[in-house]
Design an enzyme around this catalytic site. Structure first.
Site, mmCIF file in Angstrom:
data_model
loop_
_atom_site.group_PDB
_atom_site.id
_atom_site.type_symbol
_atom_site.label_atom_id
_atom_site.label_comp_id
_atom_site.label_asym_id
_atom_site.label_seq_id
_atom_site.Cartn_x
_atom_site.Cartn_y
_atom_site.Cartn_z
ATOM 1 C CG HIS A 201 -1.868 -0.923 1.156
ATOM 2 N ND1 HIS A 201 -3.187 -0.869 1.981
ATOM 3 C CD2 HIS A 201 -2.183 -2.233 0.966
ATOM 4 C CE1 HIS A 201 -3.692 -1.816 1.711
ATOM 5 N NE2 HIS A 201 -3.222 -2.836 0.862
ATOM 6 C CD GLU B 293 -2.074 4.093 2.809
ATOM 7 O OE1 GLU B 293 -2.015 3.262 1.663
ATOM 8 O OE2 GLU B 293 -3.135 4.084 3.456
ATOM 9 C CB CYS C 132 -6.585 -0.209 5.122
ATOM 10 S SG CYS C 132 -4.761 -0.988 5.144
ATOM 11 C CB CYS D 289 -1.916 1.718 6.180
ATOM 12 S SG CYS D 289 -1.467 1.316 4.679
#
Length: 176
Positions: free
Chosen positions: A46, A48, A74, A77
């Protein structure tokens, strides 16, 4: 946030869910990345997490850093942000179904964890949300589907997600 949107737009072009992230320390951009789950065949790739993992300082601590991300993070993260001791998160649009900051969960401000992250939400919200809408609409053959969060993969679309069928999700949405 505009740099994070540029990263998200690049992810869109690459066929990735369009989320971008930029890490800033002392007013200087030290890392920027985008979702790369497909490209790296890595479910944890992801934007992040990739930006937080960049080797930008001599320590794993990010206690002087601000992370700008186009969509509410999410749980994975958000957990990485707590573990990195991130000082501040700034995000664009909410993720009602999976957001772990202000929506489905509240991991960054909970009193059960050893660190809290300052949060600012809604920065360039419309632009961030529109990019996600366009991406998922293109994946659904032009159909615009709103059923929970912006990064949903409702049954019947081409992404093969494991979410409930669209009809069930819409029924739940309309009951609120």
């Amino acid at each position: 946030m505009k740099l994070a949107l540029q990263e998200a737009a690049q992810a869109f072009e690459e066929g990735e869910v369009p989320v971008g992230a930029v890490l800033v320390i002392n007013g200087k951009v030290v890392a920027r990345d985008r979702n790369q789950r497909e490209a790296l065949s890595d479910p944890t790739a992801h934007a992040e997490r990739l930006a937080l993992s960049a080797p930008v300082v001599s320590s794993w601590h990010r206690d002087e850093a601000t992370l700008y991300v186009t969509k509410e993070p999410c749980a994975m993260c958000a957990g990485a942000m707590v573990n990195a001791r991130l000082k501040r998160l700034v995000y664009g649009c909410a993720d009602v179904r999976y957001g772990a900051v202000d929506n489905a969960y509240n991991l960054l401000k909970g009193d059960k964890l050893n660190h809290r992250v300052e949060v600012t939400s809604g920065v360039l919200e419309a632009e961030c949300a529109e990019l996600l809408r366009r991406f998922f609409s293109s994946r659904r053959g032009g159909r615009v589907v709103e059923c929970g969060g912006l990064e949903n993969r409702c049954g019947g679309d081409s992404t093969g997600g494991s979410n409930p069928p669209l009809s069930a999700t819409l029924s739940n949405e309309n009951s609120d």
